[in-house]
Design an enzyme around this catalytic site. Structure first.
Site, PDB file in Angstrom:
ATOM      1  CD  GLU A 157      -2.907  -1.317   2.356  1.00 20.89           C
ATOM      2  OE1 GLU A 157      -2.909  -0.160   3.137  1.00 20.89           O
ATOM      3  OE2 GLU A 157      -3.811  -1.968   2.059  1.00 20.89           O
ATOM      4  CD  GLU A 277      -3.787  -6.063   3.334  1.00 20.58           C
ATOM      5  OE1 GLU A 277      -4.607  -5.136   3.731  1.00 20.58           O
ATOM      6  OE2 GLU A 277      -2.516  -5.782   3.700  1.00 20.58           O
TER       7      GLU A 277
END
Length: 486
Positions: A157, A277
Site C-alpha cells: 500500500e 487483502e
C-alpha cells in the site's frame, strides 16, 4: 424463493480463485506455536495454496544488518523456521517485500505496535543486495522448482502515507530496482505490485494506472498486479469506534470489474490479478468481523465474482494479529477466520463450505450456489443482509461488544427446494443458534479469561448444526444452510 435441482445435472468446471490465497499479519507472529497450530488446522480443513503477510524484513526477523564497516550481514534462522513450516503445511508465499530494515531506512518513522519501518532505503543498491540475497537463499534452501512457483510483491500500500513515507516516484524506483534484482537471478520469477489501497478503491486504481504507465514507459516486467478492494470509504479505523462508512452492497463486484478492465486494456493484458487483502473492512477492531455477516458477505461476493481475478486473499486467517497490539477482548473484532483461542468464526465456515464443494458449477444466483462433486450435489443457501442505512453512513452507536445484530437489515428469506433423483440428503445450518462462536460466547457470559473447559466447549459448539432437511425452510438475516444430496 423456489428451486428445482436434479442430482444428474451437468456441471461446468471453474477455478476456485478464493482458495488461492490466505493472509496473516506479520512474519514474526508465524514463529509462535499457537499461530502455527491454527494455520495447520486451516490447511487440513480448507486448504489454501498461497499465504501473504507483512514484515519479513522487520528487524525482529533479524535478516539484514551491517558490520562496523557498513558491509551487509544476513541472518536466516528465523526466516528458515517460518518458511520450513509453510512448506510443511503446503503453502507458497505471495512474498510481500517489506518493511525497511533500520540499517538502511532513511528515517525512524514506524507504524504499528510492532514498529514496521515504512521509509525508502538510504541506498537502493543495498536494498537490491538484500532482495537478491533473499532470492538466492530461498533457491539454495527450497530448490528452484519450488521457488519458481512463488510470487514476489513489492511493498504494501505505497499509496497510503502511513505505509510509505516516500513519494510515488520513489516507490516506482523501488519497484524498478527490486524487479531487476529478482529477475537478475532468474527471469522466470513472477514479480508484481503495487499492492494499492485507498479510502475509495477507485483512488487506489488511479495509483495502479500510474504504476502500469511507469512500468510500460520503462519497459519493466509486470507479471501480476495487486490491490486491496476493501468496501469502505476510509482506509483504516484502527480503534473500530470512529466513523467508517461502507460502500454499496455490490461494490466488490464493481471494483473487480474495474480492475479487470484496467488490465485487459493495459500494455500488460496477460498480467495476473492478485488481490492480496480482502475483508468486510480494513479495521482490526471492527466488531462486525466476529458476527454472522462475514459468512454471507463472503458467500455472496466470492461466488458472484468467479472468473474475474486470479486470487482474492482473505485478511487474515487468525486473530493472532498485533498491528494495534493484542486484542483486549476474546472477540474484539479481529480480522481472523479464527479468534486468538482457535475458535472458528462464521467466516471460517464460509470458506470450509466452499472448499468442500469442489470446482464443478451447476448453478448460482445471489442467494444460492450449487456444485457437483463425487456424484453428489452440494448446495449453499444464504440470506445476505447488508448494513442498515444509518450504520452504513457511519453511525456506529448501535454497535457494542455485547450487541452486534442491530446494525444489519432484518429480513427473512423463505426457500422451497426440490431435489430429484436423490437417495439421501444431509443439511447443516450456520446461524445465531447454530454454531456462531460470538453468540455461544455471549450465552456463556462473555468470559474474557475462559477456563480450558470453557474453551473446549466453545470450540466444540461453534460449528454448524446438522438439521433435518425439509423442502420448505427459512433463514434469518445472514444465516446459511449447506445441503449435500446423493
Amino acid at each position: 424463493m423456489e428451486y428445482h435441482f436434479d442430482i444428474n445435472s451437468d456441471a461446468e468446471k471453474f477455478e476456485p480463485y478464493y482458495l488461492k490465497c490466505i493472509c496473516a499479519g506479520r512474519a514474526h507472529e508465524g514463529l509462535r506455536a499457537n499461530w502455527q497450530k491454527q494455520l495447520r488446522t486451516v490447511q487440513n480443513e480448507i486448504g489454501f495454496e498461497y499465504i501473504r503477510f507483512h514484515g519479513i524484513f522487520n528487524d525482529e526477523m533479524a535478516i539484514y544488518s551491517e558490520d562496523e564497516n557498513g558491509n551487509p550481514k544476513f541472518f536466516w534462522r528465523y526466516f528458515d523456521e517460518l518458511f520450513d513450516f509453510l512448506k510443511e503445511v503446503k503453502l507458497k508465499p505471495i512474498f510481500e517485500l517489506s518493511f525497511m530494515p533500520e540499517a538502511i531506512a532513511t528515517n525512524p518513522h514506524t507504524l504499528f505496535w510492532w514498529k514496521g519501518n515504512a521509509c525508502p532505503p538510504t541506498d537502493y543498491d543495498r536494498w537490491a543486495q538484500l532482495i537478491k540475497a533473499t532470492v538466492i537463499h530461498c533457491i539454495e534452501r527450497y530448490g528452484i522448482d519450488d521457488v519458481l512457483e512463488w510470487k514476489w510483491e513489492v511493498w504494501n500500500e505505497p499509496n497510503l502515507d502511513s505505509f510509505w513515507t516516500g513519494t510515488q516516484e520513489e516507490y516506482f524506483r523501488l519497484y524498478q530496482v527490486t524487479v531487476k534484482a529478482i529477475k537478475s537471478v532468474d527471469k522466470r520469477f513472477a514479480v508484481g505490485g503495487p499492492s494499492s489501497s485507498g479510502a475509495d478503491f477507485r483512488d487506489g486504481l488511479n495509483y495502479l494506472r500510474a504504476f502500469i504507465d511507469f512500468c510500460s514507459a520503462e519497459k519493466l516486467p509486470l507479471d501480476f498486479v495487486s490491490a486491496h478492494p476493501y468496501p469502505t470509504y476510509w482506509p483504516l479505523d484502527t480503534a473500530g469506534n470512529e466513523q467508517m462508512g461502507y460502500m454499496s452492497k455490490n461494490c466488490n463486484m464493481e471494483h473487480l470489474d474495474l480492475i479487470r478492465d484496467i488490465i485487459d486494456h493495459s500494455p500488460y493484458p496477460n498480467a495476473q490479478i492478485h488481490l492480496t487483502e480482502y475483508n468486510t473492512s480494513p479495521s482490526p477492531r471492527d466488531l462486525i468481523h466476529d458476527t454472522l455477516f462475514p459468512a454471507s458477505f463472503l458467500l455472496y461476493n466470492l461466488t458472484q465474482n468467479i472468473g474475474k481475478v486470479d486470487s482474492l486473499g482473505f485478511w487474515t486467517f487468525t486473530d493472532i494479529f498485533e498491528e494495534n497490539g493484542p486484542g483486549e477482548s476474546q472477540f474484539h473484532g479481529g480480522f481472523g477466520l479464527m479468534n486468538v483461542l482457535g475458535i472458528r468464526k462464521p467466516s471460517y465456515f464460509a470458506y470450509k463450505f466452499l472448499a468442500d464443494m469442489g470446482s464443478d458449477l451447476v448453478y448460482r444466483d445471489e442467494n444460492c450456489f450449487v456444485t457437483k462433486k463425487d456424484g453428489k450435489l452440494h448446495i449453499l443457501f444464504w440470506n445476505y443482509c447488508y448494513y442498515t442505512d444509518v450504520f452504513a453512513k457511519g453511525d456506529r452507536s448501535s454497535l457494542s461488544l455485547h450487541n452486534r445484530d442491530d446494525v444489519f437489515e432484518n429480513k427473512e428469506l423463505v426457500f422451497t427446494v426440490h431435489i430429484e433423483n436423490v437417495k439421501a440428503i444431509k443439511a447443516y445450518k450456520l446461524g445465531r443458534d447454530n454454531g456462531s462462536a460470538l453468540h455461544n460466547w455471549l450465552r456463556m457470559g462473555a468470559p474474557e479469561n475462559p477456563t480450558q473447559e470453557q474453551i473446549l466447549e466453545l470450540i466444540s459448539k461453534s460449528v454448524p448444526s446438522e438439521i433435518k432437511f425439509t423442502n420448505h425452510f427459512k433463514l434469518d438475516s445472514n444465516e446459511v444452510v449447506y445441503i449435500i444430496a446423493e
